[in-house]
Design a protein around this motif. Structure first.
Motif, mmCIF file in Angstrom:
data_model
loop_
_atom_site.group_PDB
_atom_site.id
_atom_site.type_symbol
_atom_site.label_atom_id
_atom_site.label_comp_id
_atom_site.label_asym_id
_atom_site.label_seq_id
_atom_site.Cartn_x
_atom_site.Cartn_y
_atom_site.Cartn_z
ATOM 1 N N GLY A 28 5.505 1.794 4.275
ATOM 2 C CA GLY A 28 5.413 0.400 3.499
ATOM 3 C C GLY A 28 6.447 -0.017 2.456
ATOM 4 N N CYS A 29 7.717 -0.428 3.211
ATOM 5 C CA CYS A 29 8.983 -0.383 2.692
ATOM 6 C C CYS A 29 8.976 -1.759 1.840
ATOM 7 C CB CYS A 29 9.966 -0.333 3.600
ATOM 8 S SG CYS A 29 10.129 -1.680 4.982
ATOM 9 N N LEU A 39 -1.545 3.382 10.087
ATOM 10 C CA LEU A 39 -2.496 4.003 10.535
ATOM 11 C C LEU A 39 -2.532 4.111 12.028
ATOM 12 C CD1 LEU A 39 -5.148 1.964 8.167
ATOM 13 C CD2 LEU A 39 -4.660 4.502 8.091
HETATM 14 C C1 LIG Z 1 2.155 -1.633 -3.074
HETATM 15 S S1 LIG Z 1 3.185 -2.331 -2.034
HETATM 16 C C2 LIG Z 1 4.529 -1.156 -2.335
HETATM 17 C C3 LIG Z 1 5.947 -1.539 -1.680
HETATM 18 C C4 LIG Z 1 6.906 -0.537 -1.957
HETATM 19 N N1 LIG Z 1 6.628 0.775 -1.182
HETATM 20 C C5 LIG Z 1 7.156 -0.467 -3.336
HETATM 21 O O1 LIG Z 1 7.300 0.829 -3.737
HETATM 22 O O2 LIG Z 1 7.597 -1.370 -3.921
HETATM 23 C C6 LIG Z 1 2.477 -1.474 -0.612
HETATM 24 C C7 LIG Z 1 3.203 -1.999 0.621
HETATM 25 O O3 LIG Z 1 2.501 -1.222 1.904
HETATM 26 C C8 LIG Z 1 2.590 -2.219 2.687
HETATM 27 N N2 LIG Z 1 1.169 -1.689 3.685
HETATM 28 C C9 LIG Z 1 0.172 -1.933 3.337
HETATM 29 N N3 LIG Z 1 -0.753 -0.974 4.202
HETATM 30 C C10 LIG Z 1 0.073 -0.808 5.148
HETATM 31 C C11 LIG Z 1 -0.032 -0.076 6.606
HETATM 32 N N4 LIG Z 1 -1.231 0.193 6.853
HETATM 33 N N5 LIG Z 1 1.042 0.249 7.288
HETATM 34 C C12 LIG Z 1 2.316 -0.143 6.753
HETATM 35 N N6 LIG Z 1 2.445 -0.583 5.605
HETATM 36 C C13 LIG Z 1 1.478 -0.991 4.880
HETATM 37 C C14 LIG Z 1 2.151 -3.420 2.248
HETATM 38 O O4 LIG Z 1 2.537 -4.621 3.092
HETATM 39 C C15 LIG Z 1 3.056 -3.371 1.043
HETATM 40 O O5 LIG Z 1 4.470 -3.742 1.474
#
Ligand SMILES: C[S@@+](CC[C@H](N)C(=O)[O-])C[C@H]1O[C@@H](n2cnc3c(N)ncnc32)[C@H](O)[C@@H]1O
Length: 221
Positions: free
Chosen positions: A69-70, A116
Motif C-alpha cells: 500500500g505504498c 489480497l
Molecule cells: C492509509 S493509506 C497508507 C499509505 C502509505 N502506506 C502511508 O503510510 O502513507 C493505505 C494505502 O493502501 C492502499 N491499499 C488499500 N487496500 C489495498 C490492497 N488491498 N492492496 C494494495 N494496496 C491497498 C491504498 O490505496 C492506500 O494507498
C-alpha cells in the motif's frame, strides 16, 4: 466537510456495497493531484521508518524489499535510498502513476497489485516487507486475510515491519482508520512468523496517536 470526513463517507458507501477496496482508487482520483485532499499523503517518509533505517551501519546490498500500500512512494524511496531493491505496490493505479511521476529516476519498481491477491512470484520472496497504515484501512475480514497474505511473502530469514494504530481489545473500534489489537497482530504469528518486537509508541500528533511498531520474523528452516 474535511478530507477525512469525505474519506469516511466514500469508504462507508463502498464498503456498504461489499467493495472494501474500490474506494481507494476513487478517492485518489477525486483528489486530482491535490494530495492535501488525501489525509495520509504527507509526502515524506514515515518517521519511524527513517529512524529504523538510521540504525543500519552500511546500506543493505541486494536485500529484496516489498512496500505494501505504498501510496505516493515516499517510504519506498527511503528504503531504496538505504540500499534495498524495492518493489512497491498499491491497489490504486492513480497512486502508482503519481509515485512514478514524482520519482521519475527512481530505482523502485512501482506496481499496481492487491495485497489480497498478490502475484504468485512474490511468495516467500522478500527479505523485508514494510507495511504502514494499510491494514488499519481495511475492515476486519480483509484485514485478517491481508495479514496472512503478507506473511506468505516473507522469505526465510526475512521480516515484516508493521506500523498501525493501536487499541486494546475492549476499546471501541472507532472510525476509519480502525486501530488494530495485539490479538490481530498475533495473526502474523499464527501465519508462521515470530514476533520480535511489538511495542506501543506515541507519535507527535496533537493529541498523540497510539500506534504499534512491530517486527515479525520468519525463521530460517
Ligand atoms: C492509509 S493509506 C497508507 C499509505 C502509505 N502506506 C502511508 O503510510 O502513507 C493505505 C494505502 O493502501 C492502499 N491499499 C488499500 N487496500 C489495498 C490492497 N488491498 N492492496 C494494495 N494496496 C491497498 C491504498 O490505496 C492506500 O494507498
Amino acid at each position: 466537510m474535511t478530507s477525512r470526513d469525505e474519506m469516511r463517507r466514500i469508504a462507508a458507501e463502498s464498503i456498504a456495497q461489499g467493495d472494501v477496496t474500490g474506494w481507494f482508487e476513487r478517492f485518489y482520483q477525486r483528489a486530482a493531484g491535490d494530495w492535501d485532499q488525501v489525509p495520509w499523503a504527507d509526502r515524506r517518509p514515515n518517521p519511524y521508518l527513517v529512524a529504523w533505517l538510521r540504525t543500519f551501519g552500511a546500506a543493505p546490498i541486494r536485500k529484496r524489499c516489498l512496500v505494501v500500500g505504498c501510496g505516493l512512494g515516499d517510504d519506498a524511496e527511503a528504503l531504496a535510498s538505504a540500499g534495498f531493491d524495492v518493489i512497491a505496490f498499491d491497489i490504486s493505479a492513480t497512486a502508482i502513476d503519481a509515485a512514478r511521476r514524482r520519482f521519475p529516476r527512481s530505482g523502485v519498481d512501482y506496481v499496481v497489485a492487491d495485497v489480497l491477491q498478490p502475484p504468485p512470484a512474490w511468495a516467500a520472496a522478500f527479505d523485508l516487507i514494510f507495511e504502514a497504515f494499510t491494514l488499519q484501512a481495511l475492515p476486519p475480514a480483509p484485514r485478517h486475510a491481508a495479514i496472512g497474505s503478507i506473511a506468505g511473502l516473507v522469505a526465510p530469514g526475512g521480516r515484516v515491519f508493521v506500523l498501525c494504530r493501536a487499541r486494546d481489545a475492549d476499546d471501541p473500534i472507532g472510525e476509519l482508520p480502525w486501530p488494530l489489537t495485539r490479538e490481530e497482530l498475533a495473526l502474523f504469528e499464527a501465519a508462521g512468523l515470530r514476533a520480535t518486537t511489538v511495542e506501543i509508541v506515541l507519535d507527535d500528533e496533537t493529541p498523540p496517536v497510539r500506534r504499534f511498531r512491530a517486527f515479525f520474523d520468519r525463521m530460517e528452516p
